[in-house]
Design a protein around this motif. Structure first.
Motif, PDB file in Angstrom:
ATOM      1  N   ALA A  28       0.847  -1.197   0.000  1.00 20.86           N
ATOM      2  CA  ALA A  28       0.000   0.000   0.000  1.00 20.86           C
ATOM      3  C   ALA A  28       0.877   1.240   0.000  1.00 20.86           C
ATOM      4  O   ALA A  28       2.007   1.227   0.504  1.00 20.86           O
ATOM      5  CB  ALA A  28      -0.917   0.010   1.226  1.00 20.86           C
ATOM      6  N   ILE A  29       0.343   2.332  -0.549  1.00 16.89           N
ATOM      7  CA  ILE A  29       1.021   3.621  -0.501  1.00 16.89           C
ATOM      8  C   ILE A  29       0.001   4.689  -0.160  1.00 16.89           C
ATOM      9  O   ILE A  29      -1.126   4.683  -0.669  1.00 16.89           O
ATOM     10  CB  ILE A  29       1.733   3.931  -1.837  1.00 16.89           C
ATOM     11  N   ALA A  30       0.378   5.590   0.753  1.00 15.50           N
ATOM     12  CA  ALA A  30      -0.502   6.693   1.152  1.00 15.50           C
ATOM     13  C   ALA A  30       0.365   7.849   1.625  1.00 15.50           C
ATOM     14  O   ALA A  30       1.537   7.672   1.968  1.00 15.50           O
ATOM     15  CB  ALA A  30      -1.466   6.258   2.256  1.00 15.50           C
ATOM     16  N   GLY A  31      -0.222   9.034   1.652  1.00 13.16           N
ATOM     17  CA  GLY A  31       0.541  10.177   2.126  1.00 13.16           C
ATOM     18  C   GLY A  31      -0.321  11.407   2.269  1.00 13.16           C
ATOM     19  O   GLY A  31      -1.489  11.426   1.860  1.00 13.16           O
ATOM     20  N   LEU A  32       0.264  12.440   2.850  1.00 12.69           N
ATOM     21  CA  LEU A  32      -0.443  13.691   3.094  1.00 12.69           C
ATOM     22  C   LEU A  32       0.101  14.805   2.195  1.00 12.69           C
ATOM     23  O   LEU A  32       1.297  14.867   1.926  1.00 12.69           O
ATOM     24  CB  LEU A  32      -0.324  14.099   4.564  1.00 12.69           C
TER      25      LEU A  32
END
Length: 255
Positions: free
Chosen positions: A146-150
């Motif tokens: 998974a990849i996520a960020g702000l």
């Protein structure tokens, strides 16, 4: 309807099992030097098990320490584990500014520094992911990545995750910034995304002056029939929103 994280979700609790967080250094062929990242391993981590991995990215003003310094990810994740709401996973917090001097200093909007955020795609795919999968008991399949960020990292997560569906099945963007590609460039082949994505999450605070970026992506996905979660929450472009997003996104992963 999605409910916000409950009160106390980000508060330290006594006498619960804890994960570990450490700084690692990896050789980056992309940048040509050694780079740093933080790695969180869950309570009870054992090399006898294989774990999915979440790559969690920071904003334009941060580095690999930003989440740890402002977002209490270890506390949020430990509490979720204790409440049996989280799949055991490794969480990697890299530096998304892929250049020799990757510190958040000087003119953060210098064109070379902006370009370095684009260059991070190569650093992640070719350098960091292979390091993690060689040095931790990490799954090597796209279904377990998974990849996520702000903000800037939210834009990176959409650009990289949707541009590399052979690597990622789970993609999350928290208040994505103007580095986000136009929706039709993010997903030129919506049918491929429909078949390959396990979760696509986009969220933004209702007082965030960058919210139109998220709305444009959400509306394009709706028009193309791409399943996703769109979560408009109370707040601005700030940490209470992103901590809430981490809680809500992470507990949906790898299930």
């Amino acid at each position: 309807m999605i409910s916000s994280a409950p009160a106390g979700f980000d508060q330290y609790r006594n006498d619960i099992p804890r994960g570990a967080i450490e700084t690692i250094e990896y050789d980056s062929t992309t940048v040509g030097n050694t780079r740093k990242a933080l790695v969180y391993t869950p309570p009870g981590y054992s090399s006898e098990n294989t774990y999915p991995v979440l790559y969690l990215l920071h904003g334009i003003g941060g580095d690999e320490m930003e989440w740890q310094q402002h977002g209490t990810p270890q506390i949020i994740l430990d509490n979720l584990y204790n409440d049996n709401l989280l799949e055991p996973m490794i969480v990697v917090l890299p530096n998304g500014r892929a250049m020799p001097n990757d510190r958040a200093e000087g003119d953060l909007f210098d064109p070379e520094k902006i370009k370095a955020f684009e260059r991070f795609e190569s650093d992640l795919i070719h350098d960091l992911i292979p390091y993690i999968e060689s040095n931790y008991s990490a799954s090597t399949t796209r279904d377990n990545r998974a990849i996520a960020g702000l903000s800037m990292g939210g834009g990176q997560s959409l650009n990289i995750g949707l541009g590399n569906l052979n690597h990622f099945a789970w993609v999350g963007a928290f208040s994505p910034a103007p580095n986000t590609k136009a929706p039709e460039l993010l997903l030129p082949n919506p049918q491929e995304a429909i078949s390959l994505l396990s979760l696509l999450w986009i969220s933004c605070g209702d007082q965030d002056n960058l919210i139109q970026i998220s709305v444009d992506v959400h509306q394009y996905l709706e028009q193309q029939g791409v399943p996703h979660i769109w979560y408009e929450e109370s707040g601005g472009h700030d940490w209470p929103v992103w901590k809430n997003d981490l809680y809500l996104f992470s507990k949906r992963l790898f299930k």
